[in-house]
Design an enzyme around this catalytic site. Structure first.
Site, PDB file in Angstrom:
ATOM      1  N   GLU A 129       0.861  -1.187   0.000  1.00 54.61           N
ATOM      2  CA  GLU A 129       0.000   0.000   0.000  1.00 54.61           C
ATOM      3  C   GLU A 129       0.893   1.231   0.000  1.00 54.61           C
ATOM      4  O   GLU A 129       1.712   1.407   0.895  1.00 54.61           O
ATOM      5  CB  GLU A 129      -0.908  -0.005   1.239  1.00 54.61           C
ATOM      6  CG  GLU A 129      -1.825   1.211   1.316  1.00 54.61           C
ATOM      7  CD  GLU A 129      -2.648   1.259   2.611  1.00 54.61           C
ATOM      8  OE1 GLU A 129      -2.749   0.225   3.322  1.00 54.61           O
ATOM      9  OE2 GLU A 129      -3.173   2.341   2.923  1.00 54.61           O
ATOM     10  N   ASP A 180      -5.246  10.234   9.338  1.00 55.80           N
ATOM     11  CA  ASP A 180      -3.945   9.734   9.785  1.00 55.80           C
ATOM     12  C   ASP A 180      -3.498  10.378  11.085  1.00 55.80           C
ATOM     13  O   ASP A 180      -3.800  11.535  11.357  1.00 55.80           O
ATOM     14  CB  ASP A 180      -2.890   9.992   8.706  1.00 55.80           C
ATOM     15  CG  ASP A 180      -3.030   9.016   7.556  1.00 55.80           C
ATOM     16  OD1 ASP A 180      -3.007   7.800   7.826  1.00 55.80           O
ATOM     17  OD2 ASP A 180      -3.181   9.462   6.413  1.00 55.80           O
TER      18      ASP A 180
END
Lengths: 424, 272
Positions: free
Chosen positions: B61, B72
């Site tokens: 990824e 995040d």
């Protein structure tokens, strides 16, 4: 004040204002947004909630705020009458408190004991901390480290009110980053935390909900303008726009009038050192459509989708996007959005202070600049209402600093202006 | 234990991803899916880090560094800021992937916030991604009902899409998201943002996965908060794939041996 909240034709059932708005957020938040949407829909028609909100707006905030004929500014401009909608008279000093009390009441109804908020200039943070103190809620306010420097007094106010102020040092250390952190906190603590969002931005239902809560401003203008001028609708309304909550609050009650009956609606964006300089916060004039903080809107972002850091003399306008409803107004011509520079705002701040004895916030000064320019072009039997969104107490130290800089060190005029000429 | 649901792959990208899950399952493992921010620690240093991860990855990824990464935590955000500072963003990420693709057969998925796709233009973005050999997209701020065009455009370009579910997801949301995924379904293990956590435990994950499997036509991977072999092993008992991100960013930053950490976590992905 009527005990109902207004209903407008936008957004659509999917939370869109035309192509703008929506819910571009991590899936974790979708159920919370659904829950909020349901809770708000129920509160909006619940007399108990509306009565409590009405009581607080009247007795705690001090509403209705005045609609004041600024005679000396009017004489100075030499055209249309300039009225100031005095949101600076509100307790805590700005329009932000209208929305914060309404959201904090909603949080309490939903059984959430903890609220988080973001703040730029500190006005929304202070209003959130105030509402939390009043209702006995725990409050955490995220604020960019740069803004903490610029707004020391408001930081102390929030702490005095019992809120925890968390400095944000990521990104540009300003409002957009504080908003990121507040959303992250909410993602993490979503089950027991309510996010008090301060502007008409963010994922649905925030833009619509915050608009509804701020619409009290425009609704009061209708009544007051009727009393003063014998008609409810002014000829023009000017308000400053960062995210755009004070502007929507005064625009929305007029924006859905049929064309021809609608006043000119003008939002002033922070053009910083000029839209061509690259150092500005003018999302309509200098941005393009993108997604930030959960909504599609005009946005300062580069051709690879990275957010371009905004600049404004005013921490409260220092935001790279503009609320989705404003985007729709702009696209459909319901409202106009004009850029006003740092220097023009500083001039207007001094002008208003000297002529009217009212020290406006730096945000508001952007609207004042354009209102004076606009009034000049209009007839004396016409009216311009400026939303005086907040008072300048919080900015006094920064203004003092800027005015004491030698010319050339800043885009801002470095001298105190002489008493402005007032036309007879 | 769980075996990836037999699927009808809708795109070449989906077929490659599903094959990677199936291979891992045959070996009694959950697929190991390491994450790395493109251009981290530098544009020049990234390929070596990616190679080290690809040595053990079932799927890699790669994150497009983004200025405002809502989903995040601080670790990945700092990595993004560093990568952006070094000049890596959307188009450059796709060029880095194309270079990796030239050396590796392992499927590669791109993690991106939606704004970079809109800025480049959804159709142009998909064209560039297809050209780079991207197999799938992970879209952390795009619930599938927000934009129906992106998934269609991805499919048109042979690219699979992955959407996320969370512990807060209602059964209706799980159904909606699961049915929209064509690559794999990404289950977020906790409410919150990415990043290593103290005392990560499965918590709500098994119940969430049981629900997801009722609807998903694709394998189900779990991420957020998985940072070592032990946690990976726990997750592998219930998931088809294990996503590990921040731990590798931290390893790069601290100058640790990324390949060794990848090997350790990959070993942890064994079931049973």
């Amino acid at each position: 004040m009527s005990l109902t909240l207004p209903t407008y034709p936008q957004p659509d059932g999917r939370g869109r204002f035309g192509r703008f708005g929506g819910r571009y957020v991590p899936e974790t938040l979708i159920p919370a947004l659904d829950e909020l949407e349901r809770a708000y829909a129920a509160a909006k028609v619940d007399p108990e909630y509306l009565n409590e909100l009405d009581r607080l707006l009247r007795d705690f905030v001090g509403r209705p705020s005045g609609l004041y004929l600024a005679e000396r500014l009017t004489a100075h401009a030499g055209g249309a009458k300039i009225y100031l909608k005095r949101e600076d008279q509100n307790y805590t000093g700005a329009h932000k408190i209208n929305n914060c009390l309404a959201q904090a009441l909603l949080a309490r109804r939903m059984g959430k004991q903890r609220v988080v908020a973001e703040t730029g200039a500190g006005q929304h943070g202070v209003a959130s901390a105030t509402a939390a103190a009043l209702l006995g809620l725990d409050c955490v306010v995220y604020m960019g480290a740069e803004d903490i420097r610029r707004q020391e007094l408001n930081v102390f106010r929030m702490k005095l009110l019992g809120a925890e102020v968390r400095a944000v040092t990521s990104g540009t250390s300003t409002l957009k980053d504080a908003t990121n952190e507040a959303i992250r906190d909410w993602v993490t603590n979503v089950r027991d935390t309510f996010y008090i969002l301060g502007s008409v931005v963010g994922p649905h239902p925030y833009p619509a909900m915050v608009r509804d809560f701020q619409s009290v401003i425009g609704e009061e203008v209708k009544v007051q303008h009727q009393a003063l001028e014998g008609r409810p609708v002014p000829d023009a309304i000017v308000a400053c726009v960062g995210g755009g909550s004070n502007a929507i609050g005064i625009f929305a009650p007029f924006a859905y009038l049929p064309e021809g009956e609608r006043p000119r609606l003008i939002g002033t964006e922070a053009a910083g050192e000029g839209v061509d300089s690259g150092r500005h916060a003018a999302s309509v004039a200098g941005g393009r459509v993108g997604v930030l903080h959960g909504a599609m809107m005009y946005l300062l972002n580069d051709d690879e989708g990275q957010i371009v850091p905004p600049h404004s003399i005013s921490a409260g306008l220092d935001y790279p996007g503009i609320g989705p409803e404003h985007c729709l107004y702009s696209e459909t011509g319901v409202a106009e959005y004009v850029p006003v520079t740092d220097a023009q705002a500083m001039d207007a701040l001094q002008l208003c202070t000297r002529l009217e004895g009212i020290i406006p916030a730096l945000e508001t000064a952007h609207a004042l600049h354009h209102a004076v320019e606009l009034a000049r072009t209009m007839r004396p039997d016409q009216t311009v209402v400026v939303n005086l969104s907040g008072r300048g107490d919080k900015d006094v130290a920064e203004v003092m600093r800027l005015l004491s800089l030698p010319a050339g060190q800043s885009s801002t005029p470095g001298t105190l202006h002489a008493r402005p000429e007032v036309q007879a | 234990m769980s075996v990836p649901t037999p699927t009808t792959a809708t795109t070449p990208g989906a077929a490659r991803l599903h094959a990677a899950f199936a291979r891992a399952a045959q070996q009694g493992r959950a697929a190991f899916i390491p994450f790395m921010t493109a251009g981290y620690p530098t544009a020049e240093g990234f390929p070596a880090v990616a190679d080290a991860l690809l040595a053990r990855a079932d799927i890699l990824e790669v994150g497009i560094p983004y200025s405002d990464p809502l989903g995040d935590g601080p670790t990945i955000q700092r990595a993004s800021e560093q990568a952006l500072g070094g000049g890596t963003s959307t188009r450059h990420t796709l060029r880095l992937v194309r270079d990796l693709r030239a050396r590796h057969d392992t499927p590669i998925v791109i993690m991106t916030y939606v704004n970079p796709i809109y800025a480049v233009g959804p159709r142009e973005f998909m064209r560039l991604a297809q050209e780079a050999g991207v197999d799938g997209l992970i879209l952390p701020d795009l619930p599938p009902d927000q934009d129906l065009e992106i998934a269609d455009l991805a499919a048109e370009h042979g690219i699979a899409v992955t959407f996320l579910i969370a512990p807060t997801s209602t059964p209706e949301r799980v159904k909606l998201v699961a049915e929209a995924c064509t690559g794999f379904l990404y289950a977020v293990s906790v409410t919150g943002v990415t990043g290593a956590r103290e005392g990560s435990a499965l918590g709500e994950v098994p119940a969430m996965l049981a629900l997801a499997r009722q609807y998903a036509r694709v394998p189900v991977a779990v991420g957020f908060g998985v940072n070592d072999a032990q946690t990976a092993h726990q997750v592998a008992q219930v998931a088809d794939g294990v996503v590990v991100g921040s731990a590798f960013i931290n390893a790069v930053r601290n100058g640790q041996d990324v390949g060794a950490l990848a090997a350790s976590i990959a070993d942890g992905c064994h079931k049973g």
